[in-house]
Design a protein around this motif. Structure first.
Motif, PDB file in Angstrom:
ATOM      1  N   ALA A  71      24.164  75.508  -3.125  1.00 23.90           N
ATOM      2  CA  ALA A  71      22.819  74.924  -3.163  1.00 23.90           C
ATOM      3  C   ALA A  71      22.953  73.409  -3.278  1.00 23.90           C
ATOM      4  N   TYR A  72      22.360  72.704  -2.341  1.00 20.49           N
ATOM      5  CA  TYR A  72      22.407  71.236  -2.331  1.00 20.49           C
ATOM      6  C   TYR A  72      21.534  70.705  -3.465  1.00 20.49           C
ATOM      7  N   LEU A  73      22.040  69.728  -4.220  1.00 20.42           N
ATOM      8  CA  LEU A  73      21.324  69.212  -5.389  1.00 20.42           C
ATOM      9  C   LEU A  73      20.467  67.986  -5.089  1.00 20.42           C
ATOM     10  N   HIS A  74      20.547  67.460  -3.893  1.00 23.71           N
ATOM     11  CA  HIS A  74      19.691  66.366  -3.398  1.00 23.71           C
ATOM     12  C   HIS A  74      20.034  64.985  -3.954  1.00 23.71           C
ATOM     13  N   ASN A  75      20.140  64.838  -5.277  1.00 25.26           N
ATOM     14  CA  ASN A  75      20.388  63.507  -5.823  1.00 25.26           C
ATOM     15  C   ASN A  75      20.964  63.600  -7.232  1.00 25.26           C
ATOM     16  N   LEU A  76      21.331  62.448  -7.768  1.00 29.93           N
ATOM     17  CA  LEU A  76      21.953  62.379  -9.089  1.00 29.93           C
ATOM     18  C   LEU A  76      20.985  62.797 -10.187  1.00 29.93           C
ATOM     19  N   ASP A  77      19.698  62.530  -9.998  1.00 30.49           N
ATOM     20  CA  ASP A  77      18.703  62.893 -11.009  1.00 30.49           C
ATOM     21  C   ASP A  77      18.635  64.408 -11.205  1.00 30.49           C
ATOM     22  N   ASN A  78      18.680  65.161 -10.100  1.00 29.89           N
ATOM     23  CA  ASN A  78      18.663  66.622 -10.218  1.00 29.89           C
ATOM     24  C   ASN A  78      19.921  67.131 -10.908  1.00 29.89           C
ATOM     25  N   ALA A 127      11.260  61.568  -0.448  1.00 34.36           N
ATOM     26  CA  ALA A 127      12.491  61.821  -1.205  1.00 34.36           C
ATOM     27  C   ALA A 127      12.149  62.625  -2.455  1.00 34.36           C
ATOM     28  N   PRO A 128      11.964  63.942  -2.335  1.00 33.05           N
ATOM     29  CA  PRO A 128      11.535  64.769  -3.466  1.00 33.05           C
ATOM     30  C   PRO A 128      12.481  64.655  -4.660  1.00 33.05           C
ATOM     31  N   ILE A 129      11.900  64.628  -5.870  1.00 32.56           N
ATOM     32  CA  ILE A 129      12.721  64.560  -7.079  1.00 32.56           C
ATOM     33  C   ILE A 129      12.682  65.872  -7.848  1.00 32.56           C
ATOM     34  N   MET A 130      11.948  66.859  -7.336  1.00 31.84           N
ATOM     35  CA  MET A 130      11.950  68.178  -7.973  1.00 31.84           C
ATOM     36  C   MET A 130      11.697  69.249  -6.923  1.00 31.84           C
ATOM     37  N   ALA A 131      12.117  70.462  -7.238  1.00 30.97           N
ATOM     38  CA  ALA A 131      11.922  71.586  -6.322  1.00 30.97           C
ATOM     39  C   ALA A 131      10.445  71.977  -6.282  1.00 30.97           C
ATOM     40  N   ASP A 132      10.017  72.579  -5.163  1.00 30.21           N
ATOM     41  CA  ASP A 132       8.630  73.030  -5.036  1.00 30.21           C
ATOM     42  C   ASP A 132       8.255  73.986  -6.162  1.00 30.21           C
ATOM     43  N   GLY A 155      12.813  55.503  -6.331  1.00 30.04           N
ATOM     44  CA  GLY A 155      13.170  55.706  -7.725  1.00 30.04           C
ATOM     45  C   GLY A 155      14.257  56.728  -7.967  1.00 30.04           C
ATOM     46  N   THR A 156      14.735  57.415  -6.923  1.00 26.77           N
ATOM     47  CA  THR A 156      15.787  58.408  -7.115  1.00 26.77           C
ATOM     48  C   THR A 156      17.153  57.731  -7.113  1.00 26.77           C
ATOM     49  N   ARG A 157      18.074  58.275  -7.902  1.00 25.89           N
ATOM     50  CA  ARG A 157      19.420  57.714  -8.000  1.00 25.89           C
ATOM     51  C   ARG A 157      20.399  58.528  -7.161  1.00 25.89           C
ATOM     52  N   GLN A 158      21.312  57.814  -6.510  1.00 25.40           N
ATOM     53  CA  GLN A 158      22.345  58.441  -5.697  1.00 25.40           C
ATOM     54  C   GLN A 158      23.680  57.780  -6.000  1.00 25.40           C
ATOM     55  N   LEU A 159      24.755  58.554  -5.827  1.00 27.90           N
ATOM     56  CA  LEU A 159      26.103  58.004  -5.934  1.00 27.90           C
ATOM     57  C   LEU A 159      26.548  57.503  -4.569  1.00 27.90           C
ATOM     58  N   TYR A 160      27.281  56.385  -4.550  1.00 31.02           N
ATOM     59  CA  TYR A 160      27.749  55.814  -3.291  1.00 31.02           C
ATOM     60  C   TYR A 160      29.202  55.367  -3.398  1.00 31.02           C
ATOM     61  N   CYS A 161      29.889  55.455  -2.267  1.00 26.27           N
ATOM     62  CA  CYS A 161      31.200  54.836  -2.112  1.00 26.27           C
ATOM     63  C   CYS A 161      30.983  53.549  -1.327  1.00 26.27           C
ATOM     64  N   ASP A 162      31.386  52.416  -1.898  1.00 22.57           N
ATOM     65  CA  ASP A 162      31.148  51.121  -1.253  1.00 22.57           C
ATOM     66  C   ASP A 162      32.305  50.654  -0.378  1.00 22.57           C
ATOM     67  N   ASN A 163      33.343  51.475  -0.270  1.00 24.69           N
ATOM     68  CA  ASN A 163      34.514  51.083   0.519  1.00 24.69           C
ATOM     69  C   ASN A 163      34.195  51.168   2.010  1.00 24.69           C
ATOM     70  N   GLU A 164      34.094  50.019   2.667  1.00 23.70           N
ATOM     71  CA  GLU A 164      33.752  49.989   4.091  1.00 23.70           C
ATOM     72  C   GLU A 164      34.811  50.677   4.947  1.00 23.70           C
ATOM     73  N   ALA A 165      36.050  50.745   4.436  1.00 22.44           N
ATOM     74  CA  ALA A 165      37.136  51.364   5.205  1.00 22.44           C
ATOM     75  C   ALA A 165      37.295  52.849   4.893  1.00 22.44           C
ATOM     76  N   CYS A 166      36.391  53.405   4.108  1.00 23.03           N
ATOM     77  CA  CYS A 166      36.480  54.827   3.762  1.00 23.03           C
ATOM     78  C   CYS A 166      36.425  55.667   5.039  1.00 23.03           C
ATOM     79  N   PRO A 167      37.351  56.619   5.198  1.00 22.77           N
ATOM     80  CA  PRO A 167      37.359  57.446   6.419  1.00 22.77           C
ATOM     81  C   PRO A 167      36.037  58.152   6.688  1.00 22.77           C
ATOM     82  N   ALA A 168      35.275  58.435   5.621  1.00 21.63           N
ATOM     83  CA  ALA A 168      33.993  59.117   5.829  1.00 21.63           C
ATOM     84  C   ALA A 168      33.048  58.279   6.674  1.00 21.63           C
TER      85      ALA A 168
END
Length: 656
Positions: free
Chosen positions: A335-342, A26-31, A397-410
């Protein structure tokens, strides 16, 4: 003193990046950022003449996962030093003959063979010890399990996945990987090998560890490996005394954009193995080889907005959208940012001046935000269902945002995939990857929304991979499925245990009418009266129908669909030996799919069934028939081979 403090800061930062990259995939920085920090540290070490014991320039990065068995390497697995220009490469070669090959970007592996059989597979790990991954490497598609040579030997190479397979597979995963390297590493190190079988990983051999095998040159070693059945890394020979221009021309033949596998540079190794060994090694790299990494050219552009989407696991993906910039002949604007830390590190804001590049000339990434206005707010609600988002920290150690709604259409993407699949509603073009995109953006929240994509046409056309023509094709495919049979629709709804076969029975019972089917449910019809319907299927229908959340998913589709009555019998087929008979098919048939034989039986006026009972008239037996054949023999049911079935049709003057 300031230099030493900076060196300690760099060592700690690189150590954290190494752990995230090697231990948790789970990279936390670009190459680009990693290389910049590494080069700064190496320069400070040269300037000060001081090298701290924990410096990554003196060791190979990598960690061993606690959940896999640690194995010591017979010889340290070191890295390669780096050259940054053709002139540096020419100087390094010093007129010696060399082998030029791809520097593959995957997971380095060691394969040990004893008595001609694969005995063990090990990751590189920290260079001194790695992880035993024999269970997954054994099922990689091109790893020889047995080789002609009976002497003990070790083969070193790279576990890789092609760009084509990466893009195809990544769209089906719950949490997509940022790069094929991470997918390869994550796959090889899985504890359950069966999860890896369909991922299409390959092993590319590039080195042989043996005292007396393979010859005296690198070229002979690679040829020996090929003779043993290994796929070797692509390579060419640089003649002794090659000029700088000759080196440049040789390198020009290696175009990463045209190569099937991910690569982050080239490797130059002296062809004379004895000479290469005589050059020795440092704690970090062997002097017999050096690596050249293509420079990542940066391009300035303006950041405009953050694109937020919800994945099937509830994780929120963050993608930067910026003004068009042409890189290597292609227009790039995402450009995909990968995670909240980036996202936090870049401090993006609308109108900020950013520099972007293509990592390994393939994947767009943001190298730097020169403005750092921080004006782009962190999303706090799910774009799909509106629920409040939460922050989770991964084991790496990387942080991500999550939706905890089990009924979420996604989280319901798989239901949409089922609804649109070939043997259900068969809406061409709405594959899992496309549906995931539509659901993540909130364009599709129920089955009815599939028939109203025109509302989001402008936004869809801005999505990578979509244009006017592709949207028109998709719209045509949707329009073609505004009419369907009752059995198609019921099979598409995903009612547990109520699939295509049950759908046909319900279609016959209710004359292809949805209204009649729904009225029967409201009147508490006992579905166990129907052939092949048991209590579980009956209860599942009522449980499904009473689920209000489930109804929000399927009921809107009724506003867009017209039901057709399906002709299940042909007049000319009434005078045949199967008309009115109950017929079961089992095993693999040569001339029919499972769905195809069911449709054929219906056209003959037969009653296709899914299980054998006393009421069964015929059992058609294909390859690998199982318990149904045993039960039919016990009950005295007439069994037919597929050829006997076809012959009976021919005798009745009916085409197969």
């Amino acid at each position: 003193m300031q230099n030493l403090e900076r060196m300690r800061e760099l060592i700690q930062t690189i150590k954290e990046a190494d752990e995230a990259y090697y231990k948790y995939d789970a990279p936390i920085m670009a190459d680009l950022d990693y290389d910049r920090l590494y080069d700064e540290l190496a320069a400070l070490e040269r300037e000060t003449g001081t090298i701290l014991s924990s410096s990554p320039t003196q060791r190979v990065s990598g960690e061993v996962l606690e959940s896999l068995t640690a194995v010591r390497h017979t010889r340290p697995m070191l890295s390669a030093d780096k050259c940054k220009s053709v002139a540096d490469i020419h100087k390094y070669l010093g007129g010696h003959e060399a082998v030029l090959s791809w520097k593959l970007d995957g997971l380095t592996l060691v394969l040990r063979y004893e008595n001609g059989k694969l005995a063990q597979a090990i990751t590189r790990g920290d260079g001194l010890q790695g992880e035993d991954v024999t269970h997954t490497v054994r099922i990689m598609k091109n790893v020889p399990l047995v080789i002609p040579c009976k002497e003990p030997l070790e083969v070193r190479g790279e576990g890789v996945i092609s760009w084509k397979e990466f893009h195809a597979l990544n769209g089906t995963l719950d949490e997509p990987y940022a790069h094929p390297r991470n997918l390869a590493a994550g796959s090889v190190r899985k504890l359950n090998a069966e999860e890896v079988r369909e991922r299409g990983l390959s092993f590319m051999a590039f080195d042989l560890i043996s005292d007396n095998l393979g010859g005296s040159t690198k070229w002979e070693t690679l040829r020996f490996l090929a003779q043993m059945g290994f796929t070797t890394v692509g390579y060419s020979i640089l003649a002794a005394g090659a000029s700088e221009e000759a080196v440049r021309q040789a390198m020009d033949f290696y175009q990463p954009k045209e190569y099937a596998y991910p690569t982050d540079g080239l490797i130059f190794e002296f062809n004379d193995l004895a000479y290469g060994r005589s050059l020795g090694a440092t704690g970090h790299h062997e002097n017999r080889m050096t690596a050249f990494k293509w420079p990542d050219t940066r391009y300035e552009t303006k950041f405009r907005r953050l694109e937020v989407a919800t994945t099937r696991t509830g994780m929120i993906s963050l993608t930067a959208v910026f003004d068009d910039v042409v890189i290597d002949g292609t227009t790039v604007n995402h450009a995909y940012l990968h995670n909240l830390d980036n996202f936090t590190r870049l401090a993006l804001g609308p109108g900020d001046t950013i520099s972007v590049y293509k990592a390994n000339m393939i994947i767009p990434q943001i190298a730097e935000n020169k403005t750092k206005s921080g004006g782009c707010p962190l999303p706090d609600v799910c774009p799909c269902c509106g629920s409040t988002l939460v922050v989770r920290q991964s084991s790496g150690g990387t942080r991500q945002l999550y939706c905890d709604n089990e009924a979420c259409p996604a989280r319901l993407v798989r239901k949409f995939v089922h609804f649109c699949s070939k043997t259900r509603m068969e809406i061409k073009g709405l594959d899992e990857q496309t549906l995931t995109t539509f659901v993540q953006h909130g364009w599709v929240k129920n089955y009815g929304d599939l028939y109203e994509l025109e509302r989001h046409k402008e936004e869809i056309l801005k999505t990578p991979g979509f244009g006017e023509k592709s949207f028109a094709r998709l719209q045509k495919a949707v329009d073609e499925r505004r009419t369907c049979t009752l059995n198609q629709f019921i099979a598409a709804l995903g009612i547990p245990e109520v699939g295509r076969h049950a759908g046909r029975i319900l279609n016959r019972k209710f004359g292809g009418s949805w209204d009649a089917f729904e009225r029967a449910i409201l009147d508490q019809f006992d579905f166990t009266q129907l052939e092949d319907f048991g209590q579980v299927m009956n209860d599942n229908i009522y449980c499904w129908y009473s689920d209000e959340e489930e109804a929000k998913l399927w009921r809107p589709a009724l506003n867009h669909i017209t039901f057709l009555k399906e002709e299940t019998t042909m007049p000319e087929a009434q005078n045949n030996p199967f008309a009115g008979k109950t017929v079961v098919a089992t095993g693999k048939l040569e001339n029919y799919t499972r769905d195809g034989i069911q449709m054929k039986l219906l056209s003959l006026g037969a009653r296709p069934a899914s299980s054998v009972s006393k009421k069964t008239d015929y059992l058609i037996v294909g390859e690998n028939a199982g318990s149904k054949l045993t039960k039919a023999q016990t009950l005295g049911v007439t069994t037919l081979t597929e050829q006997q079935f076809l012959q009976m049709l021919a005798d009745a003057g009916i085409e197969a």
